[in-house]
Design an enzyme around this catalytic site. Structure first.
Site, PDB file in Angstrom:
ATOM      1  N   ASP A   1       2.912 -12.580 -14.999  1.00 34.59           N
ATOM      2  CA  ASP A   1       2.695 -13.929 -14.487  1.00 34.59           C
ATOM      3  C   ASP A   1       3.392 -14.989 -15.340  1.00 34.59           C
ATOM      4  OD1 ASP A   1       1.201 -13.833 -12.067  1.00 34.59           O
ATOM      5  OD2 ASP A   1      -0.436 -12.969 -13.223  1.00 34.59           O
TER       6      ASP A   1
ATOM      7  N   HIS B   1       0.807  -1.218   0.000  1.00 33.16           N
ATOM      8  CA  HIS B   1       0.000   0.000   0.000  1.00 33.16           C
ATOM      9  C   HIS B   1       0.843   1.273   0.000  1.00 33.16           C
ATOM     10  CE1 HIS B   1      -3.584  -2.373   1.765  1.00 33.16           C
ATOM     11  NE2 HIS B   1      -3.698  -2.217   0.466  1.00 33.16           N
TER      12      HIS B   1
ATOM     13  N   GLU C   1      -0.810 -16.358 -19.681  1.00 31.61           N
ATOM     14  CA  GLU C   1       0.106 -15.981 -18.593  1.00 31.61           C
ATOM     15  C   GLU C   1       0.550 -17.190 -17.786  1.00 31.61           C
ATOM     16  OE1 GLU C   1      -1.781 -13.105 -16.036  1.00 31.61           O
ATOM     17  OE2 GLU C   1      -3.708 -14.108 -16.104  1.00 31.61           O
TER      18      GLU C   1
ATOM     19  N   ARG D   1      -8.123  -3.860 -14.919  1.00 28.80           N
ATOM     20  CA  ARG D   1      -7.994  -4.853 -13.837  1.00 28.80           C
ATOM     21  C   ARG D   1      -9.176  -4.679 -12.880  1.00 28.80           C
ATOM     22  NH1 ARG D   1      -2.067  -3.518 -14.296  1.00 28.80           N
ATOM     23  NH2 ARG D   1      -0.948  -5.503 -14.404  1.00 28.80           N
TER      24      ARG D   1
ATOM     25  N   CYS E   1       0.177  -7.253 -22.418  1.00 24.06           N
ATOM     26  CA  CYS E   1      -0.277  -6.252 -21.436  1.00 24.06           C
ATOM     27  C   CYS E   1       0.492  -6.308 -20.117  1.00 24.06           C
ATOM     28  CB  CYS E   1      -1.776  -6.402 -21.177  1.00 24.06           C
ATOM     29  SG  CYS E   1      -2.199  -7.966 -20.401  1.00 24.06           S
TER      30      CYS E   1
HETATM   31  C1  PEP Z   1       0.331 -10.023 -16.063  1.00 23.94           C
HETATM   32  O1  PEP Z   1       0.345 -11.019 -15.357  1.00 23.94           O
HETATM   33  O2  PEP Z   1       1.242  -9.728 -16.859  1.00 23.94           O
HETATM   34  C2  PEP Z   1      -0.798  -9.082 -16.010  1.00 23.94           C
HETATM   35  C3  PEP Z   1      -0.914  -8.114 -16.880  1.00 23.94           C
HETATM   36  O3  PEP Z   1      -1.699  -9.205 -15.020  1.00 23.94           O
HETATM   37  P1  PEP Z   1      -1.431  -8.879 -13.459  1.00 23.94           P
HETATM   38  O4  PEP Z   1      -0.157  -8.091 -13.378  1.00 23.94           O
HETATM   39  O5  PEP Z   1      -2.618  -8.133 -13.015  1.00 23.94           O
HETATM   40  O6  PEP Z   1      -1.325 -10.249 -12.857  1.00 23.94           O
HETATM   41 MG    MG Z   2      -1.446 -11.736 -14.418  1.00 18.89          MG
END
Ligand code: PEP
Ligand code: MG
Length: 614
Positions: free
Chosen positions: A488, A221, A464, A328, A535
């Protein structure tokens, strides 16, 4: 970026230089970048006086003192409550609404009846004073939740410590050794073992230049608030508090995640120059925000923004994003007592779609779990390996209503713009089949109920998890698009926890195994003629831009602040060179080789951007 408000990009701190300053050599400390920007100021060290919750001794009282100690406790609780509420109101004006909600969790703890009961019975039955009764009770809570090995709960333990320190001050104790974060001397850089969210919120904005702390990750946070407040910050610095003294001159480099104590003339000159160059470059890149992200040989790349809520839209427009590549939605479910209902979600999705005026908006179904737990489920689900557990679409099995409600809201909102719905954490074909079957049922319900919706909304899968990349061919036959979540994908391919600073040296997006999985995904998407976007964070890293383009990625989505820089790189590179580069990268055997290749290329085509990267 944050620079001091003077014409000199690195003005000398104007407080007196301590007498021993001249003898101190320059020392560099490395941590993790938490909030971008560079500042130079005088250190103010907090934290050594913070309460050690392992060493709390009961302080005895006489039976005649019981009632006054209880009254003392209750008054301190009321004072703590009103301080938190005031802080929350103040934060709502300066930071994102969802960030200010952090204090909802604090209020819940302070108002907890069980906690009050336990403290009062300790005062009454064990004849302990109010302060030690409260701290012993909090200590028990902290031990219980920090032993769970769960990153969400560890951060809740930090909230408890934060409240305890605040409470202590209100009881007359002084956890900060007399220093006040809300009234700092000019040009202060705060150095601390830990800064809690409410410490960060009360920082004196006029005089604070930046901070560096020993604890924390990019996702805690405190880091979130630092970015919201645009204060340069570095986290996860080992033992910095003991090595920097009050009054030391320090530079905080929130880009590289570094602190320099007693910077030499050369270092000062380096940073002065870096700040002016970065400002100049960023301003000139922003001027191009209405121009296309087109390579020198005419390939158009679609640049989209990642958002966490409708509050982020202003920045999306400022940087000229062509759409939303990743919304998200789990942030809508965090720090709330109850999950948002269909109407609430519908309202938010419609707001974003309408604001984007026909541009594509990719909304990801909720990715709770892992490090993103909703408070309601946190106590119910304690998993030994949250990242390998009931995360994202897997929640469907225990809480199918969450995804059903969300899909209904999304399908209805789809009628208001160009919506794409994306599923996170897909590992097998049957998961997609199951989700699409739920979609079909919801469509039937909506038709029966005569509720308007968009039957043509596109559905996509996030790639991912390595298994998804390896079966991308089969998945591509079922969905309308792919989006590669590199954050991920790296974590699961290399078995490296993306939150754990101790194994961060192994977290390498340039690893040949990751590169190969990206290649397989793009190849499957091309074969089935579906678009593929990236992304994850590599989309925002200019060093990866040519390699990704060369592999056939024509859509990138990233935090809005990175778009200007990535557009700048794309406008300087050719697809032909990028393809050559990608080919070489895909034959490399070592992450370092890929990185060297990427760095050398960016250095030759966009030296201005490369120099800022350090
Ligand atoms: C990722 O895993 O690259 C992604 C975009 O999602 P998050 O970072 O929310 O897991
Ligand atoms: Mg992810």
């Amino acid at each position: 970026m944050t620079v001091p408000a003077s014409s000199d990009p690195l003005p000398a701190p104007d407080r007196r230089i301590p007498p021993d300053q001249a003898e101190k050599k320059e020392v560099l400390f490395h941590g993790f970048p938490a909030s971008p920007g560079i500042c130079r100021g005088r250190a103010l060290v907090f934290g050594s006086a913070h309460t050690d919750f392992n060493e709390i001794e009961p302080i005895p009282i006489e039976p005649s003192q019981v009632e006054s100690e209880i009254a003392h406790f209750q008054a301190a609780i009321e004072k703590t409550k009103s301080e938190i509420k005031a802080l929350q109101a103040k934060m709502q004006k300066t930071v994102e609404k969802r960030d200010a909600k952090i204090f909802d969790a604090h209020l819940l703890i302070v108002e907890d009846k069980l906690l009050h009961k336990e403290v009062i019975s300790r005062i009454r039955d064990k004849l302990c004073n109010a302060q030690s009764s409260f701290l012993l009770t909090i200590e028990r809570y902290i031990k219980a939740i920090s032993g769970a090995g769960d990153s969400y709960l560890t951060e809740r333990a930090a909230d408890l410590r934060d409240i305890a320190n605040r409470f202590l001050r209100n009881l007359g104790g002084d956890a900060d050794g007399g220093l006040s974060l809300s009234n700092l001397p000019e040009n202060t850089v705060v150095i601390a073992h830990d800064l809690t969210p409410s410490d960060t919120a009360m920082l004196d904005r006029k005089n604070i230049l930046g901070f560096a702390i020993e604890t924390g990750s990019r996702t805690c946070h405190t880091s979130i608030l630092a970015r919201s407040l645009r204060i340069p910050a570095v986290v996860g610095m080992r033992n910095i508090a003991g090595k920097i003294a009050n009054g030391d001159e320090v530079i905080v480099d929130g880009f590289l995640g570094m602190v320099v104590r007693n910077p030499s003339r050369d270092t000062l000159a380096f940073y002065k120059e870096k700040i002016s160059r970065k400002d100049e470059l960023y301003n000139s890149l922003l001027k191009d925000s209405s121009r296309a992200a087109e390579t020198t040989d005419g390939y158009r790349i679609k640049l989209c923004a990642n958002i966490e809520g409708a509050d982020d839209l202003e920045q999306v427009f400022r940087c000229g994003a062509e759409g939303i590549g990743l919304f998200r939605t789990e942030y809508l479910f965090m720090n709330t007592q109850t999950p948002p209902d269909e109407e609430t979600q519908y309202g938010i999705y419609v707001k974003v779609l309408r604001a984007m005026r026909g541009r594509a908006v990719t909304i990801r179904t909720v990715d709770l779990g892992g490090d993103k737990l909703d408070p309601a489920s946190a106590s119910a689900i304690r998993e030994p390996n949250p990242f390998l557990g009931l995360r994202a679409i897997r929640l469907c099995h225990e809480k199918p209503q969450i995804i059903r409600t969300q899909l209904r809201a999304l399908l209805r909102a789809g009628a208001e713009g160009d919506l794409r719905i994306m599923f996170p954490m897909v590992s097998s074909l049957c998961e997609i089949e199951e989700l699409l079957a739920i979609r079909d049922e919801i469509i039937e319900d909506l038709k029966r109920e005569n509720i308007p919706f968009d039957p043509k909304v596109k559905f996509g899968a996030m790639i991912e998890i390595p298994s998804a990349a390896l079966i991308a061919d089969a998945l591509a036959a079922k969905v309308d698009f792919f989006s590669i979540g590199s954050n991920d994908l790296v974590q699961y391919t290399l078995a490296v926890d993306r939150l754990n600073e101790r194994v961060a040296y192994l977290y390498r997006p340039s690893h040949p195994a990751v590169m190969e999985l990206v290649r397989l995904t793009v190849q499957a998407a091309k074969k089935h003629r579906i678009p593929v976007c990236v992304c994850g964070e590599i989309a925002a890293d200019p060093r990866f831009t040519p390699i990704l383009l060369g592999m056939g990625v024509l859509e990138l989505s990233m935090g809005a602040s990175a778009i200007a820089e990535i557009r700048g790189v794309i406008r300087k590179i050719s697809m032909l060179d990028s393809e050559r580069l990608a080919k070489i990268a895909l034959t490399a055997e070592d992450p370092e080789d890929v990185m060297t290749l990427a760095k050398e290329h960016i250095q030759s085509v966009a030296p201005d951007i490369a120099s800022i990267l350090g």
